[in-house]
Design a protein around this motif. Structure first.
Motif, PDB file in Angstrom:
ATOM      1  N   ASP A  77      -0.058  -5.957  -2.573  1.00 40.39           N
ATOM      2  CA  ASP A  77       0.585  -6.186  -3.776  1.00 40.39           C
ATOM      3  C   ASP A  77       1.081  -5.044  -4.382  1.00 40.39           C
ATOM      4  OD1 ASP A  77       1.324  -7.077  -6.398  1.00 40.39           O
ATOM      5  OD2 ASP A  77      -0.381  -8.285  -6.583  1.00 40.39           O
ATOM      6  N   VAL A  78       2.343  -4.956  -4.759  1.00 37.46           N
ATOM      7  CA  VAL A  78       2.924  -3.877  -5.226  1.00 37.46           C
ATOM      8  C   VAL A  78       1.953  -3.400  -6.624  1.00 37.46           C
ATOM      9  CG1 VAL A  78       5.152  -2.505  -6.464  1.00 37.46           C
ATOM     10  CG2 VAL A  78       5.171  -4.104  -4.645  1.00 37.46           C
ATOM     11  N   ILE A 106      -3.291 -10.198   3.693  1.00 31.48           N
ATOM     12  CA  ILE A 106      -1.887 -11.200   3.484  1.00 31.48           C
ATOM     13  C   ILE A 106      -0.870 -10.097   2.887  1.00 31.48           C
ATOM     14  CG2 ILE A 106      -1.103 -12.782   1.961  1.00 31.48           C
ATOM     15  CD1 ILE A 106      -3.424 -14.447   2.377  1.00 31.48           C
ATOM     16  N   ILE A 107       0.285 -10.320   3.609  1.00 30.00           N
ATOM     17  CA  ILE A 107       1.740  -9.666   3.208  1.00 30.00           C
ATOM     18  C   ILE A 107       2.396 -10.718   2.935  1.00 30.00           C
ATOM     19  CG2 ILE A 107       3.384  -8.317   4.000  1.00 30.00           C
ATOM     20  CD1 ILE A 107       1.627  -6.931   6.115  1.00 30.00           C
ATOM     21  N   GLY A 108       2.898 -10.854   1.775  1.00 29.58           N
ATOM     22  CA  GLY A 108       3.853 -11.834   1.277  1.00 29.58           C
ATOM     23  C   GLY A 108       5.019 -11.783   1.969  1.00 29.58           C
ATOM     24  N   PHE A 111      10.073 -13.248  -1.198  1.00 33.31           N
ATOM     25  CA  PHE A 111       9.800 -13.543  -2.727  1.00 33.31           C
ATOM     26  C   PHE A 111       8.181 -12.989  -3.282  1.00 33.31           C
ATOM     27  CE2 PHE A 111      13.130 -16.408  -1.498  1.00 33.31           C
ATOM     28  CZ  PHE A 111      14.201 -15.888  -2.267  1.00 33.31           C
ATOM     29  N   LEU A 113       4.108 -13.002  -3.544  1.00 34.45           N
ATOM     30  CA  LEU A 113       2.885 -13.979  -3.224  1.00 34.45           C
ATOM     31  C   LEU A 113       2.708 -14.883  -4.386  1.00 34.45           C
ATOM     32  CD1 LEU A 113       0.552 -10.963  -2.307  1.00 34.45           C
ATOM     33  CD2 LEU A 113       1.386 -12.834  -0.644  1.00 34.45           C
ATOM     34  N   SER A 126      -2.073  -1.740  -3.407  1.00 32.68           N
ATOM     35  CA  SER A 126      -0.885  -1.358  -3.334  1.00 32.68           C
ATOM     36  C   SER A 126      -0.637  -0.245  -2.486  1.00 32.68           C
ATOM     37  CB  SER A 126      -0.573  -1.007  -4.715  1.00 32.68           C
ATOM     38  OG  SER A 126       0.780  -0.439  -5.007  1.00 32.68           O
ATOM     39  N   MET A 130       6.566   1.434  -4.980  1.00 36.20           N
ATOM     40  CA  MET A 130       7.825   1.059  -4.473  1.00 36.20           C
ATOM     41  C   MET A 130       7.710  -0.150  -3.720  1.00 36.20           C
ATOM     42  SD  MET A 130       8.977   4.839  -3.223  1.00 36.20           S
ATOM     43  CE  MET A 130       9.499   5.995  -4.207  1.00 36.20           C
ATOM     44  N   THR A 131       8.574  -1.058  -3.666  1.00 37.41           N
ATOM     45  CA  THR A 131       8.681  -2.190  -3.146  1.00 37.41           C
ATOM     46  C   THR A 131       9.068  -1.882  -1.274  1.00 37.41           C
ATOM     47  OG1 THR A 131       8.996  -3.445  -4.711  1.00 37.41           O
ATOM     48  CG2 THR A 131       9.412  -4.571  -2.819  1.00 37.41           C
ATOM     49  N   ILE A 137       5.859  -3.003   5.580  1.00 35.37           N
ATOM     50  CA  ILE A 137       4.731  -2.818   4.797  1.00 35.37           C
ATOM     51  C   ILE A 137       3.684  -3.000   6.260  1.00 35.37           C
ATOM     52  CG2 ILE A 137       4.428  -4.975   4.023  1.00 35.37           C
ATOM     53  CD1 ILE A 137       3.574  -2.067   2.257  1.00 35.37           C
TER      54      ILE A 137
HETATM   55  C1  SAM Z   1       9.821  -7.703   0.191  1.00 37.72           C
HETATM   56  S1  SAM Z   1       8.046  -7.452  -0.670  1.00 37.72           S
HETATM   57  C2  SAM Z   1       8.198  -8.773  -1.983  1.00 37.72           C
HETATM   58  C3  SAM Z   1       8.978  -8.513  -2.957  1.00 37.72           C
HETATM   59  C4  SAM Z   1       8.771  -9.227  -4.044  1.00 37.72           C
HETATM   60  N1  SAM Z   1      10.052  -9.114  -4.866  1.00 37.72           N
HETATM   61  C5  SAM Z   1       7.458  -9.071  -4.952  1.00 37.72           C
HETATM   62  O1  SAM Z   1       7.803  -8.666  -6.057  1.00 37.72           O
HETATM   63  O2  SAM Z   1       6.418  -9.243  -4.582  1.00 37.72           O
HETATM   64  C6  SAM Z   1       7.069  -8.531   0.789  1.00 37.72           C
HETATM   65  C7  SAM Z   1       5.609  -8.205   0.456  1.00 37.72           C
HETATM   66  O3  SAM Z   1       5.468  -6.898   0.992  1.00 37.72           O
HETATM   67  C8  SAM Z   1       4.428  -6.530   0.432  1.00 37.72           C
HETATM   68  N2  SAM Z   1       4.590  -5.038  -0.168  1.00 37.72           N
HETATM   69  C9  SAM Z   1       5.687  -4.825  -0.417  1.00 37.72           C
HETATM   70  N3  SAM Z   1       5.784  -3.409  -1.001  1.00 37.72           N
HETATM   71  C10 SAM Z   1       4.321  -3.143  -1.229  1.00 37.72           C
HETATM   72  C11 SAM Z   1       3.732  -2.206  -1.882  1.00 37.72           C
HETATM   73  N4  SAM Z   1       4.146  -1.092  -2.228  1.00 37.72           N
HETATM   74  N5  SAM Z   1       2.311  -2.339  -1.822  1.00 37.72           N
HETATM   75  C12 SAM Z   1       1.641  -3.395  -1.292  1.00 37.72           C
HETATM   76  N6  SAM Z   1       2.309  -4.320  -0.746  1.00 37.72           N
HETATM   77  C13 SAM Z   1       3.827  -4.201  -0.703  1.00 37.72           C
HETATM   78  C14 SAM Z   1       3.699  -7.750  -0.445  1.00 37.72           C
HETATM   79  O4  SAM Z   1       2.780  -8.271   0.096  1.00 37.72           O
HETATM   80  C15 SAM Z   1       5.132  -8.091  -0.595  1.00 37.72           C
HETATM   81  O5  SAM Z   1       4.703  -9.761  -0.865  1.00 37.72           O
END
Ligand code: SAM
Length: 159
Positions: A77-78, A106-108, A111, A113, A126, A130-131, A137
């Protein structure tokens, strides 16, 4: 140690799939790592906020069903807590010492989690503010799991 990654969506990029496979191979002496890949929820083009929320809830229900009872759940989770690689290694060690040898990450999906998934987690990890894409990820996670085992064993890992 048994580690499971439960993730929404497939790895479509060949270079990422190859990297993930490489680390899964390297991890075989250290742990049993399985990946459970769940399908993304179908969504209309230009989904409304309500449609997105429903899809997130449904994905969340499927994600949680895929987690074994008693497994120590960490969600990526970011907005979660950032750990150093040494801290992740120490976490694996202390979980193992306390008799917890089953961890699920778990990786979402696109959209993120659902609130239910976040609530069910023991920890929110985290990888930075950054996303990253869900595909990218996954590679970062398997590399960090490998790095954690190398640190725990005091084995060299230079790159
Ligand atoms: C494309 S991202 C989802 C972005 C979405 N808009 C959000 O706000 O969570 C897909 C998944 O990648 C993981 N993820 C992406 N960037 C991350 C980070 N910096 N740290 C931890 N998990 C990350 C999370 O599990 C997230 O649900």
């Amino acid at each position: 140690m048994k580690i499971t990654i439960v993730a929404i969506g497939k790895i479509k990029e060949k270079y990422l799939a190859a990297g993930i496979q490489e680390f899964l191979k390297r991890l075989t002496p250290y742990c049993k790592l399985d990946i459970s890949e769940l399908a993304e929820e179908r969504m209309p083009d230009n989904p409304s906020p309500a449609e997105k929320a429903q899809a997130l809830t449904r994905e969340g229900e499927r994600l949680l069903k895929a987690v074994r009872t008693g497994s120590y759940l960490i969600v990526l989770d970011v907005a979660g807590q950032a750990l150093s690689s040494e801290q992740l290694a120490a976490k694996f060690d202390s979980l193992a010492l306390s008799g917890q040898s089953d961890i699920t990450f778990i990786i979402g999906g696109a959209f993120g989690l659902s609130a239910e998934v976040v609530r069910a987690a023991k920890e929110r990890l985290s990888f930075s503010k950054m996303t990253f894409t869900h595909q990218m990820i996954r590679l970062l996670l398997v590399e960090q799991v490998y790095r954690a085992f190398k640190i725990s064993r005091g084995e060299p890992y230079h790159w």
